[in-house]
Design an enzyme around this catalytic site. Structure first.
Site: not given
Ligand code: VG1
Ligand code: CO
Length: 560
Positions: A292-293, A389
């Protein structure tokens, strides 16, 4: 067909099954504890209540260690809870965006996504379980809170011990079981087909194919995550890229080759080095473990910040068939994301939203048809084609824009900055700090930020002075259902538009990760280096928060 019987297994609760920013993420060894996974899965079904009976649920994950064991438990628990059908990716593999798409196109009750995303995998690393709702998006706070509450009270889970899962998900096909007198169906599907068709509907593959064969030289790095098979099918088979030259690390590995499958300048360094070393590459891109990233690089590894990537895509949507057909509604970004897209929204006269961190906050706006495109600074970009995403989608969007404009990545960015000015952004992560120190730091900082006299205070470093305009703890009221999300990050907004944001991560599996986000805007002075421009603000942030004193850290673990 042998008739199978469900049983009820007595269990005792764990007190740490609180889903974070995107699901429950813990060390594999935590999930391997007796009944730990079973308790959480049963708690998901308990939270769904009467929706479980006759439900259809998509199940898939990013291929990391413990995936198959978790799926085996899910099958046996689902069968016992009167789920009517599970749609499972072959070998359990489906990317997060593809799960979202499958939920939507099959109109299922929801989905269970097995991933810890960008966190490392393997027996000593992380696993994760997340529930997605019928709109295809991560469950909102009220659902995850309910799952957590139920997990603290659970006394039993339902199970079909005799249901043989060995070999069940390795071959595509449909298997029907008789459980407690009812049919229970496991449908194993090709992990990529539905997603490839979705991408073909959204983009003009003919034009992208022409670009890729021009030759416009791409290097797509799957980082040994789930996207490997999607990349081979889309970029190599459909778009004609060269399997030896244009794609890399496409074999999905349980431990992602021992690396962090996290597409940023630190963890995707091998991509950065390759694109720098071979100047024939025009675009480099990488994805995280669950797909997703995304990270976008131009020639010579020219880095596009996720905040800028979002703004550029927003500014050029008209060349993407999906948006031509469906129109463009509003734009959104998470609060810590730099405000580049805000200016595009203003110029184009589109509605704009600033949401808390985490993709789940975009879902309601998309369902209400007020949001078309959104993103986060954490390398997340996506649109309302699904409710997650979408890394591959973002790269295809960039390729479509490059083909349409006939410009390089760097030229597109320079043109954008000339028109809109430039947001400089950086994030410092202090990973796995001791919990108490991090919490104390946040508490002390919050009381300072919200005390009288903070607004108007001046902070100086390296000859620059910034005056505080606002200090607060960000909270968000969902415009659609009016639900309130509090404590979403400490903010200091300065009068010149620069910002500091402090948050504790909600995706780490142990200890506390402090995130410091620094953001400033320059109307014309945009050729400079981001880290130089932001240095005074970083110094001020570190001094203001007394980060070193509280956490004992004198340097971040990762800078993005
Ligand atoms: C992190 C990012 C956030 C994103 C989340 C999940 O969260 O900052 O923007 O949506 O990961 O991404 P946190 O709470 O650690 O800041 V994914 O690609 O891990 O599902
Ligand atoms: Co991810």
């Amino acid at each position: 067909m042998a008739e199978l019987k469900s049983i009820s297994v007595p269990t005792t609760p764990f007190d740490d099954q609180k889903p974070g920013t995107s699901g429950l993420r813990k060390k594999v060894k935590v999930f391997q504890q007796n009944h730990y996974t079973e308790n959480f899965v049963q708690s998901i079904f308990n939270a769904l209540g009467c929706k479980v009976k006759n439900s259809v649920i998509v199940v898939g994950g990013d291929g990391r260690y413990y995936l198959k064991e978790a799926i085996s438990h899910i099958i046996k628990i689902a069968a016992a809870n009167q789920v009517s059908k599970l749609i499972i990716g072959q070998n359990g593999i489906i990317s997060t965006p593809a799960v979202s798409s499958l939920i939507r196109s099959n109109k299922t009750t929801g989905g269970i996504v097995l991933t810890a995303s960008h966190n490392p995998g393997g027996i000593n690393n992380d696993f994760g379980i997340k529930y997605n709702c019928e709109n295809g998006g991560p469950a909102p706070d009220n659902v995850t809170n309910e799952i957590f509450e139920l997990s603290k009270k659970i006394k039993e889970f339902k199970y079909v011990p005799d249901l043989k899962t060995c070999g069940l998900i390795e071959t595509i096909g449909v298997t029907t079981f008789k459980v407690d007198g009812r049919d229970f169906v496991v449908e194993v599907i090709d992990s990529v087909e539905n997603y490839v068709n979705l991408m073909k509907d959204i983009f003009d593959f003919g034009k992208i194919k022409k670009l890729v064969n021009q030759p416009f030289n791409i290097l797509i790095d799957s980082m040994h995550g789930v996207t490997g098979r999607y990349v081979e099918r889309i970029f190599v088979e459909e778009l004609g890229a060269d399997v030896n030259k244009n794609v890399t690390h496409t074999e999905t590995l349980e431990d992602f080759g021992g690396e962090h499958p996290d597409p940023n300048l630190t963890y995707a360094k091998s991509l950065v080095d390759k694109v720098k070393a071979d100047t024939s590459y025009d675009l480099g891109a990488a994805f995280d473990g669950d797909g997703d990233r995304n990270m976008i690089l131009g020639k010579n590894a020219f880095f596009v910040t996720p905040s800028d990537s979002l703004a550029v895509i927003a500014n050029n949507l008209e060349c993407i068939p999906y948006f031509k057909k469906n129109g463009v509604k509003g734009f959104a970004r998470s609060m810590p994301t730099a405000g580049a897209v805000d200016r595009v929204a203003q110029k184009l006269g589109k509605e704009f939203f600033e949401t808390p961190t985490g993709w789940k906050y975009f879902g309601n706006l998309m369902d209400a048809e007020r949001l078309s495109l959104c993103g986060e600074e954490s390398f997340g970009t996506g649109s309302d084609h699904i409710r997650e995403k979408d890394g591959i989608w973002a790269v295809l969007a960039w390729l479509q824009i490059i083909e349409h404009k006939n410009m390089s990545v760097e030229e597109i960015l320079n043109e954008h900055w000339c028109q809109y000015g430039r947001n400089f952004f950086t994030r410092y992560d202090y990973e796995e700090c001791e919990g108490k120190g991090a919490n104390d730091m946040m508490a002390t900082l919050e009381s300072m930020l919200t005390s009288s006299g903070f607004v108007g205070r001046e902070f100086s470093s390296l000859g620059k002075t910034y005056k505080v305009k606002v200090g607060d703890n960000f909270s968000y009221v969902d415009p659609i259902d009016k639900s309130v999300a509090k404590n979403q990050g400490l903010r200091v907004l300065f009068e010149d538009g620069s910002r500091l944001v402090f948050r504790l991560s909600g995706t780490g599996s142990s200890g506390a990760t402090v995130r410091l986000y620094v953001d400033s805007y320059e109307q014309s002075n945009f050729k400079n280096d981001a880290q130089d421009i932001l240095k005074p603000l970083v110094n001020i942030a570190l001094e203001m928060s007394q980060l070193q004193k509280f956490t004992g850290r004198d340097a971040p673990t990762v800078i993005t």
